[in-house]
Design a protein around this motif. Structure first.
Motif, short mmCIF file in Angstrom:
data_model
loop_
_atom_site.label_atom_id
_atom_site.label_comp_id
_atom_site.label_asym_id
_atom_site.label_seq_id
_atom_site.Cartn_x
_atom_site.Cartn_y
_atom_site.Cartn_z
N MET A 137 14.96 21.12 30.93
CA MET A 137 15.74 19.91 30.67
C MET A 137 16.22 19.89 29.24
N MET A 138 15.28 20.23 28.33
CA MET A 138 15.64 20.23 26.90
C MET A 138 16.69 21.28 26.62
N GLY A 139 16.49 22.48 27.24
CA GLY A 139 17.45 23.57 27.05
C GLY A 139 18.83 23.17 27.56
N GLY A 140 18.81 22.58 28.77
CA GLY A 140 20.07 22.15 29.37
C GLY A 140 20.77 21.13 28.51
N LEU A 141 19.98 20.23 27.92
CA LEU A 141 20.54 19.19 27.05
C LEU A 141 21.27 19.81 25.87
N ILE A 142 20.65 20.82 25.24
CA ILE A 142 21.24 21.46 24.06
C ILE A 142 22.56 22.15 24.44
N VAL A 143 22.48 22.91 25.55
CA VAL A 143 23.70 23.63 25.99
C VAL A 143 24.81 22.63 26.30
#
Lengths: 425, 114
Positions: free
Chosen positions: A404-410
């Protein structure tokens, strides 16, 4: 100087404070006929006072406290005690923690019967005897009431290791069947019954067979002991020196002296008294402290128990002492293992439940005083940092949270740097 | 005139969506789709394996659900068609709120996941 002397005197009296025993004799003859019993009593570590049953200065209580630790009543046929002492006074004495040993005989008087009845032992009426047509001694005079008894209780602390058969001539007793505190110290044989030897038997006797008690004991809930011997003669010199021989059996030395000594030791609390000393509990590997335990900790518990044997405190050895870890209900019950010094230890795992717990040792065995020790401790739940971490079966959840965090950054990058395509016509 | 069937409604929806929706919103929709898929996968995993570290399951699942909700909020606020309702909130302001809320969300998720 005077103060030091006074202190010394006070210390001396406290140090030589021996248990006090009162012996109530029926008449002057008792001192002669029971001289061996009284001599044996003198050997026991106790201060003995002799009084006659009808003595007008007979007191057992003064200023609200009992004057003696034990009373031995060798006055079976007394009709009334001196100084207006009633059975209720003797029962007050037992309630206050005093021990009582009484003898009864075929001519048993009402006071003895009343005291025994109150502690759960019913002595048969005066005039009756224990009669046994199969186990009477060869020196019996015809009524078959001089019997040989050997059905002792299994409790070694009361009667010794292997008591020899004893001679008995006296009145029988029946225990109250509802009373759980009465101990059958010596039962009559299967063929015995209790009845008057001269009368025809028209009614059912008070008790027959092994329901008929010859020596009965009772340990009250305050650990006071009462023993009733059905025969005044069984502790007399004549019986001590006699030999037992049943009609069918071999001649043996009568075991009366050893039996009387053992039972008196038990009644006077010189045998079978238990006390506990230091109670220690701690987390395994740490010193005892007031800090609360934590759930699923390893804990160890130890208690020192001593037993009185022949008047001396010795370390108690037993394999069946248990410790309970109780929060309303016991969560853990463990056997305590003694070492040579009487220190009982157990190690266990604190349960997965938090709350206020008690370490309980509740030891109640026939013949021994009731031992009850309780120590309260708290058990706390896990702190925020004490839970399990990195559990393999939770890896997907960890992966999802980080994704989720990774997706948020991308997404943020793309969203911020996105430019709408210029509209083409 | 007969009312349109579900197939007609569906195809009309798809057609209008692909032509009339701005690129930005489609971006957000793709992001939301990704979040939903991870949430569904997690839930199916929990149903199969059981709820043993329940706090971890809740944390992971709530992370997806809350991210979805925040994404939807961002989409609503950024949609030019809603300009009348959100006059005072610029796209930058909407995005800043979005990021702040996500910061709080991930802090809580990491604490609770054990």
């Amino acid at each position: 100087m005077m103060r030091n002397l006074l202190l010394l005197v006070a210390l001396a009296t406290v140090a030589t404070c021996r248990p006090r025993t009162l012996v109530i004799l029926e008449n002057v003859l008792t001192k002669e006929t029971h001289s061996s019993f009284l001599a044996d009593l003198g050997e026991k570590d106790t201060d003995v006072t002799y009084k006659y049953a009808t003595d007008s200065s007979l007191t057992i209580k003064k200023y609200g406290e009992r004057l003696y630790d034990s009373i031995i009543v060798l006055a079976p046929s007394v009709a009334a005690f001196g100084n207006a002492l009633t059975p209720a006074d003797f029962l007050d004495f037992v309630d206050a923690g005093g021990n009582l040993l009484m003898t009864a005989s075929n001519k048993v008087g009402e006071p003895i019967r009343e005291i025994a009845a109150e502690v759960g032992v019913e002595i048969d009426e005066a005039g009756t005897s224990v009669i046994d047509h199969m186990n009477y001694d060869v020196t019996d005079e015809g009524d078959h009431d001089l019997i040989v008894a050997d059905d002792f209780t299994k409790t070694k602390v009361i009667v010794g290791d292997s008591p020899a058969p004893i001679l008995f001539k006296g009145v029988g007793m029946a225990a109250d069947s509802d009373n759980p505190l009465v101990i059958d110290i010596l039962k009559a044989s299967q063929t015995a019954y209790s009845h008057s030897p001269d009368q025809d038997i028209l009614e059912y006797p008070l008790a027959i067979g092994s329901s008929l008690l010859l020596v009965a004991g009772m340990q009250a809930r305050n650990n006071a002991r009462v023993v009733v011997l059905g025969s005044h003669d069984m502790i007399s010199d004549a019986f001590y020196n006699a030999k037992t021989q049943t009609v069918r059996g071999a001649t043996k030395e009568a075991g009366n002296r050893a039996f009387a000594s053992a039972v008196t030791d038990w009644a006077l609390k010189r045998n079978g008294d238990l006390r506990f000393g230091a109670v220690k509990h701690n987390k395994v590997g740490e010193e005892p402290s007031d800090v609360a335990y934590r759930i699923t900790d390893d804990a160890e518990y130890s208690i020192t128990i001593e037993e009185m044997q022949s008047g001396k405190w010795v370390p108690f050895q037993a394999k069946d002492v248990q410790m309970e870890f109780v929060r309303i209900d016991p969560f853990v019950r463990a056997f305590l293992v003694p070492d040579a010094a009487g220190v009982f230890k157990a190690t266990f795992k604190v349960p997965d439940v938090y709350g206020v717990f008690q370490f309980k040792v509740n030891y109640d065995r026939t013949g021994y005083t009731h031992l009850y020790s309780t120590t309260q401790v708290s058990v706390r739940p896990f702190r925020h940092t004490e839970y399990e971490r990195f559990i393999p079966s939770a890896y997907p959840y960890y992966a999802s949270a980080f994704s989720m965090m990774g997706g948020l950054i991308v997404f943020s990058f793309i969203f911020l740097y996105h430019q709408d395509k210029p509209k083409t016509e | 005139m007969s009312s349109p069937s579900i197939c007609e409604v569906g195809s009309r929806l798809i057609q209008e969506y692909t032509t009339k929706t701005p690129q930005k919103l489609k971006l957000i929709d793709a992001y939301l789709g990704y979040i939903m898929v991870t949430g569904i996968i997690q839930f199916i995993y929990c149903c199969l394996v059981g709820t043993f570290p329940f706090n971890s399951f809740l944390s992971g699942f709530i992370s997806t659900v809350a991210s979805f909700v925040l994404g939807v909020c961002l989409r609503i606020q950024v949609n030019p068609a809603n300009n009348i309702v959100f006059k005072d909130i610029s796209v930058e302001r909407a995005f800043a709120d979005f990021i702040f809320a996500h910061g709080v969300l991930h802090l809580v998720v990491l604490n609770f996941i054990g």
